[in-house]
Structures are given as structure tokens and as C-alpha cells.
Write a protein that holds these residues in place. Structure first.
Motif, mmCIF file in Angstrom:
data_model
loop_
_atom_site.group_PDB
_atom_site.id
_atom_site.type_symbol
_atom_site.label_atom_id
_atom_site.label_comp_id
_atom_site.label_asym_id
_atom_site.label_seq_id
_atom_site.Cartn_x
_atom_site.Cartn_y
_atom_site.Cartn_z
ATOM 1 N N ARG A 164 2.007 6.721 -7.024
ATOM 2 C CA ARG A 164 0.942 7.604 -7.512
ATOM 3 C C ARG A 164 1.314 9.080 -7.321
ATOM 4 N NH1 ARG A 164 -4.604 6.221 -4.866
ATOM 5 N NH2 ARG A 164 -3.528 7.039 -3.027
ATOM 6 N N GLN A 165 2.013 9.405 -6.241
ATOM 7 C CA GLN A 165 2.433 10.792 -6.009
ATOM 8 C C GLN A 165 3.534 11.225 -6.978
ATOM 9 O OE1 GLN A 165 -0.448 11.249 -3.667
ATOM 10 N NE2 GLN A 165 0.949 12.983 -3.891
ATOM 11 N N GLU A 166 4.334 10.274 -7.447
ATOM 12 C CA GLU A 166 5.464 10.618 -8.315
ATOM 13 C C GLU A 166 5.071 10.775 -9.781
ATOM 14 O OE1 GLU A 166 8.575 11.427 -7.842
ATOM 15 O OE2 GLU A 166 8.595 11.227 -5.664
ATOM 16 N N ASN A 200 9.993 4.527 -17.644
ATOM 17 C CA ASN A 200 10.365 3.299 -16.920
ATOM 18 C C ASN A 200 11.009 3.643 -15.571
ATOM 19 O OD1 ASN A 200 9.444 1.757 -19.076
ATOM 20 N ND2 ASN A 200 11.467 1.551 -20.010
ATOM 21 N N ASN A 201 10.515 4.718 -14.950
ATOM 22 C CA ASN A 201 11.081 5.204 -13.695
ATOM 23 C C ASN A 201 9.927 5.626 -12.773
ATOM 24 O OD1 ASN A 201 12.694 6.177 -11.675
ATOM 25 N ND2 ASN A 201 13.754 7.704 -12.933
ATOM 26 N N PRO A 202 9.177 4.665 -12.213
ATOM 27 C CA PRO A 202 7.964 4.969 -11.449
ATOM 28 C C PRO A 202 8.175 5.876 -10.239
ATOM 29 C CG PRO A 202 8.014 2.656 -12.053
ATOM 30 C CD PRO A 202 9.364 3.208 -12.392
ATOM 31 N N LEU A 203 9.375 5.866 -9.629
ATOM 32 C CA LEU A 203 9.615 6.683 -8.440
ATOM 33 C C LEU A 203 10.502 7.901 -8.730
ATOM 34 C CD1 LEU A 203 10.120 3.907 -5.715
ATOM 35 C CD2 LEU A 203 8.096 5.339 -6.110
ATOM 36 N N ASN A 204 10.771 8.147 -10.017
ATOM 37 C CA ASN A 204 11.662 9.261 -10.395
ATOM 38 C C ASN A 204 12.982 9.180 -9.626
ATOM 39 O OD1 ASN A 204 9.912 10.450 -12.299
ATOM 40 N ND2 ASN A 204 8.780 11.466 -10.661
ATOM 41 N N ASN A 205 13.553 7.991 -9.670
ATOM 42 C CA ASN A 205 14.815 7.712 -8.979
ATOM 43 C C ASN A 205 15.986 8.195 -9.825
ATOM 44 O OD1 ASN A 205 16.797 6.593 -7.319
ATOM 45 N ND2 ASN A 205 16.517 4.522 -8.155
ATOM 46 N N GLY A 206 16.910 8.885 -9.196
ATOM 47 C CA GLY A 206 18.079 9.368 -9.937
ATOM 48 C C GLY A 206 19.203 8.358 -9.998
ATOM 49 N N GLN A 207 19.256 7.405 -9.071
ATOM 50 C CA GLN A 207 20.376 6.454 -9.022
ATOM 51 C C GLN A 207 20.277 5.446 -10.166
ATOM 52 O OE1 GLN A 207 21.679 5.265 -5.192
ATOM 53 N NE2 GLN A 207 22.266 3.193 -5.820
ATOM 54 N N GLY A 208 21.324 5.414 -10.986
ATOM 55 C CA GLY A 208 21.390 4.457 -12.084
ATOM 56 C C GLY A 208 20.567 4.822 -13.290
ATOM 57 N N SER A 209 19.878 5.974 -13.254
ATOM 58 C CA SER A 209 19.025 6.353 -14.377
ATOM 59 C C SER A 209 19.655 7.408 -15.279
ATOM 60 C CB SER A 209 17.684 6.888 -13.853
ATOM 61 O OG SER A 209 17.872 8.103 -13.140
ATOM 62 N N GLY A 210 20.824 7.922 -14.882
ATOM 63 C CA GLY A 210 21.499 8.938 -15.691
ATOM 64 C C GLY A 210 20.962 10.324 -15.442
ATOM 65 N N THR A 265 0.833 -1.214 0.000
ATOM 66 C CA THR A 265 0.000 0.000 0.000
ATOM 67 C C THR A 265 0.861 1.255 0.000
ATOM 68 O OG1 THR A 265 -1.812 -1.114 1.138
ATOM 69 C CG2 THR A 265 -1.743 1.287 1.292
ATOM 70 N N PHE A 266 1.901 1.262 0.814
ATOM 71 C CA PHE A 266 2.795 2.431 0.826
ATOM 72 C C PHE A 266 3.434 2.662 -0.543
ATOM 73 C CE2 PHE A 266 7.355 3.478 0.881
ATOM 74 C CZ PHE A 266 7.255 4.846 1.149
ATOM 75 N N MET A 267 3.941 1.593 -1.151
ATOM 76 C CA MET A 267 4.589 1.722 -2.452
ATOM 77 C C MET A 267 3.615 2.242 -3.508
ATOM 78 S SD MET A 267 7.801 0.933 -2.273
ATOM 79 C CE MET A 267 8.082 0.807 -4.027
ATOM 80 N N MET A 268 2.393 1.754 -3.492
ATOM 81 C CA MET A 268 1.407 2.176 -4.484
ATOM 82 C C MET A 268 1.035 3.654 -4.312
ATOM 83 S SD MET A 268 0.740 -0.362 -6.528
ATOM 84 C CE MET A 268 -0.903 -0.181 -7.203
ATOM 85 N N ARG A 269 0.917 4.098 -3.079
ATOM 86 C CA ARG A 269 0.625 5.518 -2.840
ATOM 87 C C ARG A 269 1.808 6.391 -3.264
ATOM 88 N NH1 ARG A 269 -1.926 4.907 3.299
ATOM 89 N NH2 ARG A 269 -3.937 4.004 2.678
ATOM 90 N N ALA A 315 -1.333 7.634 -11.550
ATOM 91 C CA ALA A 315 -1.707 6.228 -11.725
ATOM 92 C C ALA A 315 -1.763 5.813 -13.188
ATOM 93 C CB ALA A 315 -3.059 5.977 -11.054
ATOM 94 N N ASP A 316 -2.265 6.690 -14.053
ATOM 95 C CA ASP A 316 -2.482 6.303 -15.448
ATOM 96 C C ASP A 316 -1.188 6.193 -16.250
ATOM 97 O OD1 ASP A 316 -5.171 6.252 -14.921
ATOM 98 O OD2 ASP A 316 -5.510 8.323 -15.595
ATOM 99 N N ASN A 317 -0.114 6.795 -15.753
ATOM 100 C CA ASN A 317 1.161 6.743 -16.468
ATOM 101 C C ASN A 317 2.290 6.426 -15.486
ATOM 102 O OD1 ASN A 317 2.833 6.963 -18.748
ATOM 103 N ND2 ASN A 317 3.285 9.126 -18.348
ATOM 104 N N TRP A 318 2.041 5.467 -14.623
ATOM 105 C CA TRP A 318 2.968 5.165 -13.541
ATOM 106 C C TRP A 318 4.317 4.655 -14.055
ATOM 107 C CZ3 TRP A 318 4.948 0.266 -13.041
ATOM 108 C CH2 TRP A 318 4.263 -0.776 -13.683
#
Length: 248
Positions: A146-148, A158-168, A139-143, A151-154
């Protein structure tokens, strides 16, 4: 003085023979004394009653076990008695207690990729980080997802959490080859030591709200999600991403 002699009578009624009378024995119940007749009748009744009771109490032979008969039929045993198995348990024997343990099952990566939904990706991150896949953690991960990205374009970039590590992209605007790689780097970043409170909350896995508070207080987002004012706790939707986002 003359003695007169009388001829010896041969009629037993007239001259009974005392010796012969002594040798005679009664041969009928009529000739027995009353006490003897009563004892004989009582003894006969006891014998009859005892025989009847014995027949009534004698257990009937049990029907043979069908399984034992089958073993005899196929040659596994020579007699039914040999085929019957039994076990004796001592009166003092104590049955061991049954252990009731709880556990959390985890799903394999292949199954999650085949599912292809945002819920599957959330579970994949938990597996990569070695965190328990509990309802609260999912539940925490899904919420959070959704904030990042919504839901419709999660699966955006290919970066659902907008993570900077390893994504360039240090600002979180980078991308990954597919969602499987993205899950790996998301877990790696959270376990890097920069987010100890989030890591600890995920390890407990017992409260989606507590883990959310940990991410708000962390440096993951500069806005800190408004410390909860920009965070929704409404029920989430399960949405499937395109196959190419999963590298399929």
C-alpha cells in the motif's frame, strides 16, 4: 408240682411280639422326634432360598451384537461367537501421550493466482521466499504494498513493490510480464543478502511492526518511509487485480 400251660394268644394287642416291634420304623413326621422335624424343615427352607437366590443372581444372556449377526448372515462367520472380536488390555498398560503440534499451512500457487487479490500476491511472495505464511507476515506485506503503489492500483506495472531486480529498472520503475514473475523477483531480492534484517524478521513471522521497522532501516527506499512517519498501520483492503495482470 404241676405246671399249668396257657394257650399262646394270636392277638398282638394281648401278646406283642418284641422282635416285630424292633423291626418297625416310623414312616411319618409325626413319628419323628421334635428335633429331627425342626432340622428337616430348616434344611428344606435353606434349599428353597438357595435355589431362588441362584436364579436371581444368574446373568441373563446378552443380546447378540447386530454387527456379528450381520457377519453370520453374509457368510463371513459361521457363528455369532466367531464374529465377535475382543481385545484384552493389561492393567499395567499405559496409553501414549497425544502430541499437540502446531503448523502453518501454505496455499498453492494455482490457488493464489485464481484468487487474484493483493492478499493472494502477498502470500505468493512469502511462499517464493520460503517464509511462513502467518497473519503478521501477510499484514506487513499488505501495508508495504500500500505504501509503494496504493491500494486501488497495487498491481501497477505488475510491480507491486517497485522492485528493481529483474524488472529492467534499477530505480524500481521497471515492470514484469505478470504478477507471478513479480512475486518471484521480490522474494529473490529480499533473500539476496542485502536485506538481512528484513529476511530474519520474515523468518520469525511473529510481528508485522518489527518487520516494518526492518524495512524502514534498510536501503530499499531512499526515503526510509520517514522511519515510520510515512507508514500506515490501518486495516488493509483486499482488492482483486485484472486477470491479465496475472497472465491469465
Amino acid at each position: 408240682m404241676r405246671h399249668r400251660r396257657f394257650p399262646r394268644s394270636t392277638d398282638p394287642a394281648v401278646a406283642p411280639n418284641p422282635g416285630a416291634a424292633a423291626r418297625e420304623r416310623p414312616r411319618s413326621d409325626d413319628a419323628r422326634p421334635p428335633v429331627a422335624r425342626r432340622f428337616a424343615a430348616l434344611f428344606a427352607s435353606v434349599v428353597v432360598l438357595g435355589t431362588t437366590a441362584g436364579l436371581a443372581l444368574a446373568p441373563s444372556s446378552p443380546a447378540p451384537d447386530p454387527a456379528a449377526v450381520a457377519l453370520v448372515a453374509d457368510g463371513s462367520a459361521d457363528t455369532v461367537a466367531e464374529a465377535v472380536q475382543s481385545i484384552e488390555v493389561h492393567d499395567a498398560a499405559v496409553l501414549p501421550g497425544v502430541a499437540e503440534e502446531s503448523y502453518v499451512a501454505s496455499t498453492g500457487t494455482e490457488t493464489l493466482v485464481a484468487g487474484g487479490t493483493n492478499e493472494d500476491w502477498a502470500k505468493l511472495v512469502l511462499i517464493e521466499g520460503d517464509w511462513p505464511v502467518t497473519d503478521e507476515n501477510v499484514t506487513f506485506m499488505m501495508r508495504w504494498m500500500r505504501q509503494e503503489n496504493g491500494a486501488d492500483n497495487w498491481w501497477n506495472r505488475n510491480n507491486p513493490l517497485n522492485n528493481g531486480q529483474g524488472s529492467g529498472g534499477g530505480s524500481g520503475l521497471g515492470s514484469y510480464p505478470d504478477l507471478v514473475v513479480a512475486a518471484y523477483y521480490a522474494a529473490e531480492n529480499l533473500r539476496s543478502g542485502r536485506y538481512p534484517a528484513v529476511d530474519a524478521a520474515l523468518q520469525r513471522g511473529d510481528s508485522a511492526d518489527a518487520t516494518a521497522q526492518a524495512i524502514w532501516a534498510s536501503p530499499w527506499a531512499s526515503s526510509h518511509y520517514g522511519y515510520g512517519t510515512h507508514w500506515s498501520s490501518r486495516p488493509y483492503d483486499v482488492i482483486e487485480a485484472p486477470a491479465e495482470a496475472w497472465g491469465r
